[in-house]
Scaffold this motif. Structure first.
Motif, PDB file in Angstrom:
ATOM      1  N   ALA A  13      31.664   8.099 -16.564  1.00 44.22           N
ATOM      2  CA  ALA A  13      30.286   8.158 -17.057  1.00 44.22           C
ATOM      3  C   ALA A  13      29.299   8.009 -15.897  1.00 44.22           C
ATOM      4  O   ALA A  13      29.541   7.248 -14.955  1.00 44.22           O
ATOM      5  CB  ALA A  13      30.038   7.070 -18.090  1.00 44.22           C
ATOM      6  N   THR A  14      28.222   8.753 -15.969  1.00 41.01           N
ATOM      7  CA  THR A  14      27.175   8.632 -14.970  1.00 41.01           C
ATOM      8  C   THR A  14      26.280   7.436 -15.297  1.00 41.01           C
ATOM      9  O   THR A  14      26.321   6.889 -16.401  1.00 41.01           O
ATOM     10  CB  THR A  14      26.324   9.907 -14.926  1.00 41.01           C
ATOM     11  OG1 THR A  14      25.658  10.073 -16.202  1.00 41.01           O
ATOM     12  CG2 THR A  14      27.197  11.131 -14.663  1.00 41.01           C
ATOM     13  N   ARG A  15      25.477   7.049 -14.325  1.00 38.70           N
ATOM     14  CA  ARG A  15      24.544   5.943 -14.571  1.00 38.70           C
ATOM     15  C   ARG A  15      23.566   6.294 -15.688  1.00 38.70           C
ATOM     16  O   ARG A  15      23.215   5.441 -16.499  1.00 38.70           O
ATOM     17  CB  ARG A  15      23.789   5.625 -13.283  1.00 38.70           C
ATOM     18  CG  ARG A  15      22.746   4.520 -13.440  1.00 38.70           C
ATOM     19  CD  ARG A  15      22.030   4.276 -12.134  1.00 38.70           C
ATOM     20  NE  ARG A  15      22.930   3.664 -11.173  1.00 38.70           N
ATOM     21  CZ  ARG A  15      23.097   2.349 -11.061  1.00 38.70           C
ATOM     22  NH1 ARG A  15      22.452   1.523 -11.872  1.00 38.70           N
ATOM     23  NH2 ARG A  15      23.901   1.863 -10.149  1.00 38.70           N
ATOM     24  N   PHE A  16      23.133   7.560 -15.734  1.00 37.61           N
ATOM     25  CA  PHE A  16      22.204   7.981 -16.787  1.00 37.61           C
ATOM     26  C   PHE A  16      22.831   7.835 -18.159  1.00 37.61           C
ATOM     27  O   PHE A  16      22.177   7.381 -19.105  1.00 37.61           O
ATOM     28  CB  PHE A  16      21.790   9.438 -16.552  1.00 37.61           C
ATOM     29  CG  PHE A  16      20.930  10.001 -17.654  1.00 37.61           C
ATOM     30  CD1 PHE A  16      19.580   9.677 -17.741  1.00 37.61           C
ATOM     31  CD2 PHE A  16      21.481  10.839 -18.621  1.00 37.61           C
ATOM     32  CE1 PHE A  16      18.790  10.183 -18.779  1.00 37.61           C
ATOM     33  CE2 PHE A  16      20.702  11.346 -19.643  1.00 37.61           C
ATOM     34  CZ  PHE A  16      19.351  11.016 -19.713  1.00 37.61           C
ATOM     35  N   GLU A  17      24.108   8.207 -18.302  1.00 38.73           N
ATOM     36  CA  GLU A  17      24.785   8.085 -19.588  1.00 38.73           C
ATOM     37  C   GLU A  17      24.894   6.622 -20.012  1.00 38.73           C
ATOM     38  O   GLU A  17      24.677   6.293 -21.186  1.00 38.73           O
ATOM     39  CB  GLU A  17      26.181   8.708 -19.499  1.00 38.73           C
ATOM     40  CG  GLU A  17      26.163  10.218 -19.373  1.00 38.73           C
ATOM     41  CD  GLU A  17      27.544  10.795 -19.115  1.00 38.73           C
ATOM     42  OE1 GLU A  17      27.765  11.978 -19.434  1.00 38.73           O
ATOM     43  OE2 GLU A  17      28.409  10.053 -18.593  1.00 38.73           O
ATOM     44  N   ALA A  18      25.220   5.754 -19.052  1.00 41.52           N
ATOM     45  CA  ALA A  18      25.326   4.337 -19.379  1.00 41.52           C
ATOM     46  C   ALA A  18      23.980   3.771 -19.813  1.00 41.52           C
ATOM     47  O   ALA A  18      23.890   3.013 -20.794  1.00 41.52           O
ATOM     48  CB  ALA A  18      25.856   3.569 -18.172  1.00 41.52           C
ATOM     49  N   LEU A  19      22.923   4.136 -19.109  1.00 34.02           N
ATOM     50  CA  LEU A  19      21.590   3.656 -19.474  1.00 34.02           C
ATOM     51  C   LEU A  19      21.157   4.227 -20.822  1.00 34.02           C
ATOM     52  O   LEU A  19      20.512   3.529 -21.624  1.00 34.02           O
ATOM     53  CB  LEU A  19      20.583   4.033 -18.387  1.00 34.02           C
ATOM     54  CG  LEU A  19      20.751   3.324 -17.035  1.00 34.02           C
ATOM     55  CD1 LEU A  19      19.751   3.877 -16.018  1.00 34.02           C
ATOM     56  CD2 LEU A  19      20.566   1.823 -17.189  1.00 34.02           C
ATOM     57  N   ALA A  20      21.498   5.486 -21.081  1.00 34.40           N
ATOM     58  CA  ALA A  20      21.128   6.100 -22.358  1.00 34.40           C
ATOM     59  C   ALA A  20      21.805   5.393 -23.527  1.00 34.40           C
ATOM     60  O   ALA A  20      21.182   5.152 -24.571  1.00 34.40           O
ATOM     61  CB  ALA A  20      21.508   7.579 -22.346  1.00 34.40           C
ATOM     62  N   VAL A  21      23.081   5.032 -23.349  1.00 35.62           N
ATOM     63  CA  VAL A  21      23.786   4.312 -24.407  1.00 35.62           C
ATOM     64  C   VAL A  21      23.192   2.924 -24.596  1.00 35.62           C
ATOM     65  O   VAL A  21      22.975   2.459 -25.729  1.00 35.62           O
ATOM     66  CB  VAL A  21      25.296   4.226 -24.081  1.00 35.62           C
ATOM     67  CG1 VAL A  21      25.996   3.261 -25.029  1.00 35.62           C
ATOM     68  CG2 VAL A  21      25.929   5.602 -24.160  1.00 35.62           C
TER      69      VAL A  21
END
Length: 457
Positions: free
Chosen positions: A132-140
């Motif tokens: 997972a990218t950092r953006f995906e983690a932040l989005a979740v």
């Protein structure tokens, strides 16, 4: 690493057996209509919901730890699914019931929606590849609380158009669909975790598949039961708690496996450093002797030294290969120790009696350190003690776990000589796992060293 065919077939056999047992229970449930009636036990319902929250929180935390280490989408989806389960159950089932009242229509349907979203996340996890990218983690992280708020807002806006749930009424079609979808997602999860287990061989996927199987039948029970208000308990509620408990066991075992993998990696790095230090000095000696030979030194003096250094280097290399393979974590602890002892005694210079009691329990870090303690201790016996026999015991005495190495060698005077590097290494390793080190030796009387660990309880 792909699961071996016998291991995978064993899992398939266990899965089929579990499905058969749960299917038989479901058939009995269908054959006896009186069993479908729910029980008006609001306190028990609150207790079961609380259990679901607690288990889901623990699994969420463990999934978060795994994700923080490996950053895999698989763990991110698991984290999202169990967070929605925990937060949704807490907000829409547990909290509204704490004052003794019944859950309102809005909270009841918001909870059903949150459970459906959680099932979607968990079912999607085995099909989510990569990192997972950092953006995906932040989005979740940002999206999960917003999703819960959105569920409540939508249900609040629907208001009176949402049907009441009561055992006295026919089951609404909307509820049938809302309960059938998690059952289908449970089936998808079983297939996904099974395929993932076959492809990767991770123990976690096996347990997640078992948990998803119980979860599937819990949802089938819910579909076939009368619609429930917040005060009623059905057979499916008990199965749901059991499914989350199985999932908890699986994630916990995965964390233990990750802990063991970390210990193995650290041990392999340490062994590699020892190989460099130990083997390098023998190679340097060989290089020195060959240089002396090339410089015209007497052959009769250099050749014996060269042969001695070459033999020592060969022996050190063989020990290094064994140490690295034993530190790989691929063999059971007792098998690795037996293999090491067999290698050590192959030339007949030392006879070793190894005893590992069945009831001794050792953690991953303890297994690594105790293996190295035995390895260091027997290496000292072979190189310095002049012993013919040695005995190794790993067992339990007076409630404590004990590692004892005894030899019949020459021993030494503790007051007159300092312990060598090998014994200092044993003492350091014992201290690293909270063990007490004890050494008993005397000139001509052999040596006995002990490491005592408190009970794992």
């Amino acid at each position: 690493m792909r699961t071996s065919r016998p291991t995978y077939l064993a899992w398939v056999r266990d899965e089929v057996l579990l499905v058969a047992l749960l299917g038989a229970a479901l058939a009995f449930f269908l054959a006896r209509p009186e069993l479908r009636d729910p029980y008006d036990l609001p306190s028990l319902r609150l207790f079961l919901d609380t259990c679901v929250v607690l288990v889901a929180v623990v699994v969420s935390v463990l999934a978060f730890v795994r994700f923080s280490l490996e950053r895999r989408r698989f763990d991110l989806f698991l984290l999202a699914g169990f967070f929605l389960t925990a937060a949704g159950t807490l907000a829409f089932a547990v909290a509204p019931s704490l004052d003794g009242g019944s859950i309102g229509r809005v909270e009841l349907w918001a909870g059903i929606t949150a459970r459906l979203a959680a099932a979607l996340m968990i079912a999607a996890a085995p099909f989510a590849p990569g990192v997972a990218t950092r953006f995906e983690a932040l989005a979740v992280a940002a999206g999960l609380p917003l999703a819960l708020a959105a569920f409540w807002t939508v249900c609040h806006s629907a208001g009176s158009s949402l049907p009441w749930l009561s055992p006295e009424r026919a089951q609404p079609k909307l509820l049938t669909a809302a309960l059938a979808l998690p059952a289908l997602l449970g089936l998808a999860a079983i297939v996904g975790f099974g395929l993932r287990y076959r492809a990767r061989g991770e123990d976690l996927d096996r347990w997640l598949a078992f948990g998803a199987t119980i979860w599937l039948f819990a949802e089938l029970h819910a579909v076939l039961s009368p619609p429930l208000s917040s005060q009623y308990v059905s057979q499916g509620d008990f199965l749901r708690v059991v499914s989350y408990a199985v999932l908890l066991v699986g994630v916990w075992r995965a964390m233990r496996s990750a802990e063991f993998g970390r210990a193995v990696a650290e041990e392999r790095a340490r062994v590699a450093r020892e190989i460099h230090d130990g083997l390098a000095q023998y190679l340097f000696a060989i290089s020195t002797q060959t240089s002396m030979l090339a410089g015209g030194a007497p052959v009769e003096q250099v050749i014996p030294r060269l042969q001695e250094a070459a033999a020592a280097a060969r022996q050190e290399a063989r020990f290094a290969v064994l140490a690295l393979s034993s530190a790989g974590g691929t063999a059971p602890f007792d098998a690795a120790l037996n293999r090491y002892v067999g290698f050590l005694t192959a030339d007949g210079h030392l006879d070793v009696d190894l005893e590992i009691e069945r009831d001794v329990e050792l953690g991953p870090d303890e297994q690594i350190e105790i293996f190295r303690i035995v390895q260091e201790g027997l290496a000292n016996v072979r190189r310095h003690a002049g012993a013919r026999r040695a005995a190794v015991l790993i067992g339990v005495r007076n409630g404590d776990r004990l590692v004892r190495i005894v030899d019949d060698g020459r021993g030494f005077d503790e007051d007159a000589s300092r312990p060598g590097q090998g014994l200092r290494n044993v003492r350091a390793r014992a201290s690293a796992i909270g063990g007490r080190f004890r050494l008993v030796t005397s000139p001509g009387g052999g040596t006995a060293l002990e490491v005592v660990l408190r009970s794992a309880d």
